[in-house]
Write an enzyme that holds these catalytic residues in place. Sequence first.
Site, PDB file in Angstrom:
ATOM      1  N   HIS A  64      -8.553 -34.752  28.551  1.00  0.00           N
ATOM      2  CA  HIS A  64      -9.218 -35.250  29.762  1.00  0.00           C
ATOM      3  C   HIS A  64      -8.407 -34.822  30.995  1.00  0.00           C
ATOM      4  CE1 HIS A  64     -11.277 -38.000  32.453  1.00  0.00           C
ATOM      5  NE2 HIS A  64     -12.024 -38.447  31.487  1.00  0.00           N
ATOM      6  N   GLY A 108      -8.277 -36.380  24.583  1.00  0.00           N
ATOM      7  CA  GLY A 108      -9.720 -36.279  24.349  1.00  0.00           C
ATOM      8  C   GLY A 108     -10.133 -34.955  23.745  1.00  0.00           C
ATOM      9  N   TYR A 138      -9.086 -46.268  24.832  1.00  0.00           N
ATOM     10  CA  TYR A 138     -10.086 -45.301  24.319  1.00  0.00           C
ATOM     11  C   TYR A 138     -11.361 -46.056  23.954  1.00  0.00           C
ATOM     12  CZ  TYR A 138     -11.051 -40.515  23.021  1.00  0.00           C
ATOM     13  OH  TYR A 138     -11.533 -39.241  23.017  1.00  0.00           O
TER      14      TYR A 138
HETATM   15  C1  LCV Z   1      -5.111 -32.391  34.413  1.00  0.00           C
HETATM   16  C2  LCV Z   1      -3.549 -30.920  33.602  1.00  0.00           C
HETATM   17  C3  LCV Z   1      -3.588 -31.536  32.339  1.00  0.00           C
HETATM   18  C4  LCV Z   1      -4.475 -32.632  32.161  1.00  0.00           C
HETATM   19  N1  LCV Z   1      -5.201 -33.030  33.225  1.00  0.00           N
HETATM   20  O1  LCV Z   1       1.749 -26.630  31.425  1.00  0.00           O
HETATM   21  O2  LCV Z   1      -6.969 -39.264  24.859  1.00  0.00           O
HETATM   22  S1  LCV Z   1      -6.617 -39.941  26.097  1.00  0.00           S
HETATM   23  O3  LCV Z   1      -7.062 -41.299  26.128  1.00  0.00           O
HETATM   24  O4  LCV Z   1      -5.213 -39.774  26.444  1.00  0.00           O
HETATM   25  C5  LCV Z   1      -7.485 -39.096  27.371  1.00  0.00           C
HETATM   26  C6  LCV Z   1      -7.639 -39.932  28.544  1.00  0.00           C
HETATM   27  C7  LCV Z   1      -6.864 -37.792  27.601  1.00  0.00           C
HETATM   28  O5  LCV Z   1      -7.294 -36.788  27.093  1.00  0.00           O
HETATM   29  O6  LCV Z   1      -5.799 -37.762  28.523  1.00  0.00           O
HETATM   30  C8  LCV Z   1      -5.137 -36.474  28.677  1.00  0.00           C
HETATM   31  C9  LCV Z   1      -4.139 -36.339  27.512  1.00  0.00           C
HETATM   32  N2  LCV Z   1      -3.438 -35.039  27.723  1.00  0.00           N
HETATM   33  C10 LCV Z   1      -2.109 -34.942  27.780  1.00  0.00           C
HETATM   34  O7  LCV Z   1      -1.386 -35.917  27.771  1.00  0.00           O
HETATM   35  C11 LCV Z   1      -1.546 -33.538  27.951  1.00  0.00           C
HETATM   36  C12 LCV Z   1      -1.055 -33.394  29.405  1.00  0.00           C
HETATM   37  N3  LCV Z   1      -0.536 -32.028  29.610  1.00  0.00           N
HETATM   38  C13 LCV Z   1       0.668 -31.655  29.121  1.00  0.00           C
HETATM   39  O8  LCV Z   1       1.373 -32.390  28.440  1.00  0.00           O
HETATM   40  C14 LCV Z   1       1.070 -30.269  29.422  1.00  0.00           C
HETATM   41  O9  LCV Z   1       0.285 -29.803  30.510  1.00  0.00           O
HETATM   42  C15 LCV Z   1       0.838 -29.355  28.222  1.00  0.00           C
HETATM   43  C16 LCV Z   1       1.838 -29.708  27.112  1.00  0.00           C
HETATM   44  C17 LCV Z   1      -0.608 -29.480  27.711  1.00  0.00           C
HETATM   45  C18 LCV Z   1       1.066 -27.901  28.697  1.00  0.00           C
HETATM   46  O10 LCV Z   1       2.345 -27.840  29.319  1.00  0.00           O
HETATM   47  P1  LCV Z   1       2.709 -26.563  30.176  1.00  0.00           P
HETATM   48  O11 LCV Z   1       4.111 -26.739  30.622  1.00  0.00           O
HETATM   49  O12 LCV Z   1       2.293 -25.347  29.465  1.00  0.00           O
HETATM   50  P2  LCV Z   1       1.894 -27.595  32.676  1.00  0.00           P
HETATM   51  O13 LCV Z   1       2.226 -28.969  32.258  1.00  0.00           O
HETATM   52  O14 LCV Z   1       2.752 -26.938  33.721  1.00  0.00           O
HETATM   53  O15 LCV Z   1       0.385 -27.638  33.192  1.00  0.00           O
HETATM   54  C19 LCV Z   1      -0.177 -26.501  33.829  1.00  0.00           C
HETATM   55  C20 LCV Z   1      -1.143 -27.034  34.827  1.00  0.00           C
HETATM   56  O16 LCV Z   1      -2.197 -27.743  34.128  1.00  0.00           O
HETATM   57  C21 LCV Z   1      -2.277 -29.054  34.603  1.00  0.00           C
HETATM   58  C22 LCV Z   1      -0.890 -29.360  35.145  1.00  0.00           C
HETATM   59  O17 LCV Z   1      -0.992 -30.411  36.091  1.00  0.00           O
HETATM   60  C23 LCV Z   1      -0.517 -28.052  35.769  1.00  0.00           C
HETATM   61  O18 LCV Z   1      -1.206 -27.947  36.995  1.00  0.00           O
HETATM   62  P3  LCV Z   1      -0.445 -27.306  38.288  1.00  0.00           P
HETATM   63  O19 LCV Z   1      -0.131 -25.897  37.895  1.00  0.00           O
HETATM   64  O20 LCV Z   1      -1.449 -27.440  39.403  1.00  0.00           O
HETATM   65  O21 LCV Z   1       0.789 -28.157  38.488  1.00  0.00           O
HETATM   66  N4  LCV Z   1      -2.648 -29.938  33.503  1.00  0.00           N
HETATM   67  C24 LCV Z   1      -2.168 -29.922  32.269  1.00  0.00           C
HETATM   68  N5  LCV Z   1      -2.705 -30.894  31.528  1.00  0.00           N
HETATM   69  N6  LCV Z   1      -4.616 -33.266  30.992  1.00  0.00           N
HETATM   70  N7  LCV Z   1      -4.295 -31.329  34.644  1.00  0.00           N
END
Ligand code: LCV
Length: 259
Positions: A64, A108, A138
Amino acid sequence: MQLVLRQVQDRTGIVSLNHAAKRNALSRNLIEELIGALSEMKAASVRSVILRAEPGAAVWSAGHDVTELPTSGRDPLSYDDPLRRVVRSIELLPMPVIAMIEGSVWGGACELAMTCDLTIATPEVTFAFTPTRLGVPYNTAGIVNMMKSIGVPLLKEMLFTARPISAERALRLGMINDVVPSDELEGFTGQLADQIAETSPMCVTLMKEELRILSKSRPMSAETFERLQGQRRHVYDSRDYREGIQSFLEKRRPEFTGE
Ligand code: LCV
């Protein structure tokens, strides 16, 4: 820029998540495009749809879009929210959807992958179902949906720890269909789609629908409960709702407008 790419190859549709910069986060815009792509595949009468990320993706989807989670005390996953709508689009598509996965799968996006009819992953893939990490309640239909593919012990571990699990463990515990090396992933998945294309489309559609209904057969499906919740919220957020109360307090006839 298109957030979702789509093409038809022979009798197979290929739908690709195309927002690597945001790790294919399931934003409202990406989901609207994904729903549109799925309906295009239905109109093209493909025999199956492969749902993938860009080739070599490190992240299949980050789940999400966290920036779009409401902080105003509203249910973040109610019936009409984008994630719920794309889950139903996949469930109701009359042809199988095959999740072809490279990279990590978060939140999600785990439900998005598990909603697909078949899941093929590379050995490097991990699945992290993360509501408890974000403190997100959730939704019930989503939990019921996950229970279709994930046994309760593993689902509890994933929910209670929010830790990633490996593709190998997911395969061993029956959560996904197969694990193949990344250089074989496209060929393997394409062959699977070709095998589906050789079977009776009417039978496949019927049995997909039978399995959808039977796998939800609960005293009252969680989805029905949440649909009513969504309708109730629509009412108690409405002007008519406030007008009804106000007219009562002012001892006058209410003027309802249906808004
Ligand atoms: C918006 C993002 C996101 C993101 N949203 O790259 O299942 S529930 O209930 O939890 C539900 C509500 C749900 O699905 O919630 C989301 C759960 N997802 C996560 O917790 C994963 C969050 N993301 C991460 O942990 C990392 O981004 C990962 C490990 C996926 C990738 O890491 P990496 O170092 O390769 P960055 O973190 O630098 O992310 C690159 C860009 O994508 C955005 C993040 O903010 C960044 O944007 P900017 O370049 O503008 O800073 N991004 C990543 N995930 N879920 N935005």
